[in-house]
Design a protein around this motif. Structure first.
Motif, PDB file in Angstrom:
ATOM      1  N   ASP A  82       0.832  -1.216   0.000  1.00  0.00           N
ATOM      2  CA  ASP A  82       0.000   0.000   0.000  1.00  0.00           C
ATOM      3  C   ASP A  82       0.863   1.261   0.000  1.00  0.00           C
ATOM      4  O   ASP A  82       0.568   2.239  -0.720  1.00  0.00           O
ATOM      5  CB  ASP A  82      -0.914   0.000   1.230  1.00  0.00           C
ATOM      6  CG  ASP A  82      -1.978  -1.082   1.154  1.00  0.00           C
ATOM      7  OD1 ASP A  82      -2.272  -1.550   0.034  1.00  0.00           O
ATOM      8  OD2 ASP A  82      -2.510  -1.473   2.225  1.00  0.00           O
ATOM      9  N   VAL A  83       1.932   1.251   0.798  1.00  0.00           N
ATOM     10  CA  VAL A  83       2.815   2.421   0.840  1.00  0.00           C
ATOM     11  C   VAL A  83       3.483   2.630  -0.514  1.00  0.00           C
ATOM     12  O   VAL A  83       3.610   3.769  -1.004  1.00  0.00           O
ATOM     13  CB  VAL A  83       3.865   2.259   1.959  1.00  0.00           C
ATOM     14  CG1 VAL A  83       4.893   3.387   1.895  1.00  0.00           C
ATOM     15  CG2 VAL A  83       3.192   2.242   3.321  1.00  0.00           C
ATOM     16  N   ASN A  84       3.914   1.541  -1.147  1.00  0.00           N
ATOM     17  CA  ASN A  84       4.527   1.656  -2.476  1.00  0.00           C
ATOM     18  C   ASN A  84       3.529   2.202  -3.495  1.00  0.00           C
ATOM     19  O   ASN A  84       3.896   3.003  -4.376  1.00  0.00           O
ATOM     20  CB  ASN A  84       5.047   0.297  -2.929  1.00  0.00           C
ATOM     21  CG  ASN A  84       6.439  -0.003  -2.407  1.00  0.00           C
ATOM     22  OD1 ASN A  84       7.444   0.206  -3.086  1.00  0.00           O
ATOM     23  ND2 ASN A  84       6.505  -0.505  -1.182  1.00  0.00           N
ATOM     24  N   TYR A  90       2.108   9.355  -5.884  1.00  0.00           N
ATOM     25  CA  TYR A  90       2.755  10.651  -5.647  1.00  0.00           C
ATOM     26  C   TYR A  90       3.631  11.043  -6.826  1.00  0.00           C
ATOM     27  O   TYR A  90       3.623  12.199  -7.274  1.00  0.00           O
ATOM     28  CB  TYR A  90       3.579  10.573  -4.362  1.00  0.00           C
ATOM     29  CG  TYR A  90       4.339  11.835  -4.046  1.00  0.00           C
ATOM     30  CD1 TYR A  90       3.731  12.881  -3.357  1.00  0.00           C
ATOM     31  CD2 TYR A  90       5.669  11.981  -4.449  1.00  0.00           C
ATOM     32  CE1 TYR A  90       4.428  14.045  -3.079  1.00  0.00           C
ATOM     33  CE2 TYR A  90       6.368  13.136  -4.171  1.00  0.00           C
ATOM     34  CZ  TYR A  90       5.744  14.168  -3.483  1.00  0.00           C
ATOM     35  OH  TYR A  90       6.438  15.328  -3.208  1.00  0.00           O
ATOM     36  N   THR A  91       4.405  10.082  -7.339  1.00  0.00           N
ATOM     37  CA  THR A  91       5.308  10.404  -8.448  1.00  0.00           C
ATOM     38  C   THR A  91       4.541  10.726  -9.723  1.00  0.00           C
ATOM     39  O   THR A  91       5.011  11.496 -10.571  1.00  0.00           O
ATOM     40  CB  THR A  91       6.259   9.229  -8.715  1.00  0.00           C
ATOM     41  OG1 THR A  91       5.494   8.044  -8.985  1.00  0.00           O
ATOM     42  CG2 THR A  91       7.167   8.988  -7.522  1.00  0.00           C
ATOM     43  N   GLN A  92       3.357  10.122  -9.879  1.00  0.00           N
ATOM     44  CA  GLN A  92       2.580  10.385 -11.088  1.00  0.00           C
ATOM     45  C   GLN A  92       2.006  11.802 -11.101  1.00  0.00           C
ATOM     46  O   GLN A  92       1.681  12.337 -12.171  1.00  0.00           O
ATOM     47  CB  GLN A  92       1.445   9.360 -11.205  1.00  0.00           C
ATOM     48  CG  GLN A  92       1.927   7.954 -11.517  1.00  0.00           C
ATOM     49  CD  GLN A  92       0.786   6.957 -11.579  1.00  0.00           C
ATOM     50  OE1 GLN A  92      -0.383   7.333 -11.404  1.00  0.00           O
ATOM     51  NE2 GLN A  92       1.123   5.698 -11.836  1.00  0.00           N
ATOM     52  N   ASN A  93       1.873  12.412  -9.923  1.00  0.00           N
ATOM     53  CA  ASN A  93       1.340  13.773  -9.853  1.00  0.00           C
ATOM     54  C   ASN A  93       2.401  14.833 -10.129  1.00  0.00           C
ATOM     55  O   ASN A  93       2.077  16.017 -10.241  1.00  0.00           O
ATOM     56  CB  ASN A  93       0.720  14.029  -8.473  1.00  0.00           C
ATOM     57  CG  ASN A  93      -0.514  13.170  -8.238  1.00  0.00           C
ATOM     58  OD1 ASN A  93      -1.246  12.858  -9.183  1.00  0.00           O
ATOM     59  ND2 ASN A  93      -0.745  12.803  -6.984  1.00  0.00           N
ATOM     60  N   LEU A  94       3.664  14.410 -10.198  1.00  0.00           N
ATOM     61  CA  LEU A  94       4.747  15.349 -10.471  1.00  0.00           C
ATOM     62  C   LEU A  94       5.021  15.426 -11.969  1.00  0.00           C
ATOM     63  O   LEU A  94       4.758  14.486 -12.721  1.00  0.00           O
ATOM     64  CB  LEU A  94       6.019  14.918  -9.734  1.00  0.00           C
ATOM     65  CG  LEU A  94       5.946  14.920  -8.191  1.00  0.00           C
ATOM     66  CD1 LEU A  94       7.260  14.407  -7.619  1.00  0.00           C
ATOM     67  CD2 LEU A  94       5.646  16.319  -7.658  1.00  0.00           C
ATOM     68  N   THR A 106      14.046   6.081  -6.475  1.00  0.00           N
ATOM     69  CA  THR A 106      13.818   5.646  -5.088  1.00  0.00           C
ATOM     70  C   THR A 106      12.639   4.684  -5.005  1.00  0.00           C
ATOM     71  O   THR A 106      12.684   3.658  -4.303  1.00  0.00           O
ATOM     72  CB  THR A 106      13.558   6.874  -4.198  1.00  0.00           C
ATOM     73  OG1 THR A 106      14.679   7.765  -4.272  1.00  0.00           O
ATOM     74  CG2 THR A 106      13.340   6.449  -2.758  1.00  0.00           C
ATOM     75  N   LEU A 107      11.574   5.014  -5.731  1.00  0.00           N
ATOM     76  CA  LEU A 107      10.392   4.151  -5.737  1.00  0.00           C
ATOM     77  C   LEU A 107      10.728   2.766  -6.292  1.00  0.00           C
ATOM     78  O   LEU A 107      10.285   1.744  -5.753  1.00  0.00           O
ATOM     79  CB  LEU A 107       9.286   4.801  -6.569  1.00  0.00           C
ATOM     80  CG  LEU A 107       8.017   3.960  -6.783  1.00  0.00           C
ATOM     81  CD1 LEU A 107       7.358   3.635  -5.453  1.00  0.00           C
ATOM     82  CD2 LEU A 107       7.038   4.698  -7.701  1.00  0.00           C
ATOM     83  N   GLN A 108      11.531   2.736  -7.356  1.00  0.00           N
ATOM     84  CA  GLN A 108      11.899   1.449  -7.949  1.00  0.00           C
ATOM     85  C   GLN A 108      12.708   0.610  -6.972  1.00  0.00           C
ATOM     86  O   GLN A 108      12.546  -0.611  -6.901  1.00  0.00           O
ATOM     87  CB  GLN A 108      12.697   1.689  -9.239  1.00  0.00           C
ATOM     88  CG  GLN A 108      13.027   0.409  -9.995  1.00  0.00           C
ATOM     89  CD  GLN A 108      11.780  -0.348 -10.424  1.00  0.00           C
ATOM     90  OE1 GLN A 108      10.804   0.263 -10.877  1.00  0.00           O
ATOM     91  NE2 GLN A 108      11.802  -1.663 -10.273  1.00  0.00           N
ATOM     92  N   ARG A 109      13.570   1.284  -6.205  1.00  0.00           N
ATOM     93  CA  ARG A 109      14.360   0.551  -5.214  1.00  0.00           C
ATOM     94  C   ARG A 109      13.458  -0.055  -4.144  1.00  0.00           C
ATOM     95  O   ARG A 109      13.650  -1.210  -3.732  1.00  0.00           O
ATOM     96  CB  ARG A 109      15.387   1.488  -4.576  1.00  0.00           C
ATOM     97  CG  ARG A 109      16.342   0.783  -3.613  1.00  0.00           C
ATOM     98  CD  ARG A 109      17.539   1.665  -3.322  1.00  0.00           C
ATOM     99  NE  ARG A 109      17.108   2.926  -2.734  1.00  0.00           N
ATOM    100  CZ  ARG A 109      16.894   3.097  -1.418  1.00  0.00           C
ATOM    101  NH1 ARG A 109      17.033   2.075  -0.591  1.00  0.00           N
ATOM    102  NH2 ARG A 109      16.525   4.264  -0.957  1.00  0.00           N
ATOM    103  N   HIS A 110      12.461   0.690  -3.694  1.00  0.00           N
ATOM    104  CA  HIS A 110      11.519   0.155  -2.708  1.00  0.00           C
ATOM    105  C   HIS A 110      10.690  -0.997  -3.302  1.00  0.00           C
ATOM    106  O   HIS A 110      10.377  -1.972  -2.608  1.00  0.00           O
ATOM    107  CB  HIS A 110      10.589   1.266  -2.209  1.00  0.00           C
ATOM    108  CG  HIS A 110      11.250   2.225  -1.268  1.00  0.00           C
ATOM    109  ND1 HIS A 110      11.677   1.873  -0.005  1.00  0.00           N
ATOM    110  CD2 HIS A 110      11.565   3.553  -1.407  1.00  0.00           C
ATOM    111  CE1 HIS A 110      12.206   2.916   0.599  1.00  0.00           C
ATOM    112  NE2 HIS A 110      12.160   3.962  -0.240  1.00  0.00           N
TER     113      HIS A 110
END
Length: 244
Positions: A82-84, A90-94, A106-110
């Motif tokens: 869920d956090v991922n 969040y990244t899609q809104n940027l 960072t997201l890919q690493r998580h």
């Protein structure tokens, strides 16, 4: 206004990263314990002998710990997923810029960490379940073999007992036959003794008859001797004739 919004978004991202790192740390610790449980579980099953009922409580505790830890790790992985997903939203809104590229990295690493944890958990869980199923099957086979051995042993004892009973019955019958034969022989002996006594008494009462019987017996013996001599002479003559 935009600057304040950016700060709020940045704080939100940091909160999500903190949650992700915390969940990853908790999941990592749980996976280490879960892996040790799998090793101890296998060792415990190998040390347990078939038919041994003493470690049943430990076995039950191990199964309970396995189910509990598996459920806890699944919950942690679900929360981490869920956090991922929130971080992905969040990244899609940027917009596309250098900051978003760093966030995506960072997201890919998580995501990679989540995938590794999920793979490790599923592998360990599958190994424990497979080992437990195999041991349960072997335990059932051993129990069936023990039951068959006990049943065969009982059947053998019953057959041996029946054989002994038949042997005792045959011995009793033989003893009964021997006793009956003994009584019969005793009766015949008594009857012969009675006849002998009567004959002796009769001979004593009639001496002339006794003497006559003796003369008859002597004459029979003499006639038998004469007949034997005649037959012998005839045989000798026949042999001499045959040889010539």
């Amino acid at each position: 206004m935009n600057r304040g919004k950016m700060m709020d978004l940045g704080n939100h991202w940091e909160d999500l990263r903190k949650q992700a790192r915390q969940l990853e740390n908790e999941t990592d610790l749980k996976l280490v314990s879960f892996s040790k449980l799998g090793t101890n579980y296998s060792s415990f099953r190998e040390l347990s002998t078939p038919g041994d009922t003493s470690p049943l409580l430990n076995k039950s505790n191990s199964d309970h710990m396995f189910e509990t830890m598996a459920m806890e790790i699944e919950q942690l992985l679900s929360r981490l997923t869920d956090v991922n997903d929130k971080m992905s939203d969040y990244t899609q809104n940027l917009g596309v810029n250098s900051q978003s590229a760093a966030l995506l990295h960072t997201l890919q690493r998580h995501r990679d960490i989540l995938q590794d944890y999920s793979h490790e958990f599923n592998k360990t869980k599958a190994n424990i379940l497979a080992y437990r199923d195999r041991e349960d099957l072997l335990g059932a086979v051993h129990r069936d073999i023990d039951a068959y051995k006990n049943s065969s042993r009982q059947d053998l004892y019953l057959k041996e007992h029946e054989h002994l009973r038949n042997s005792d019955r045959l011995v009793d019958e033989q003893i009964s036959i021997a006793l009956a034969t003994k009584e019969n022989m005793k009766g015949q002996k008594n009857a012969l003794s009675t006849v002998t006594q009567k004959l002796n008494a009769l001979a004593n009462r009639f001496p002339l008859i006794n003497g006559l019987i003796q003369k008859i017996n002597l004459r029979k013996k003499r006639d038998s001797i004469i007949i034997a001599l005649v037959v012998s002479a005839c045989i000798i003559l026949l042999l001499l004739y045959a040889l010539h």
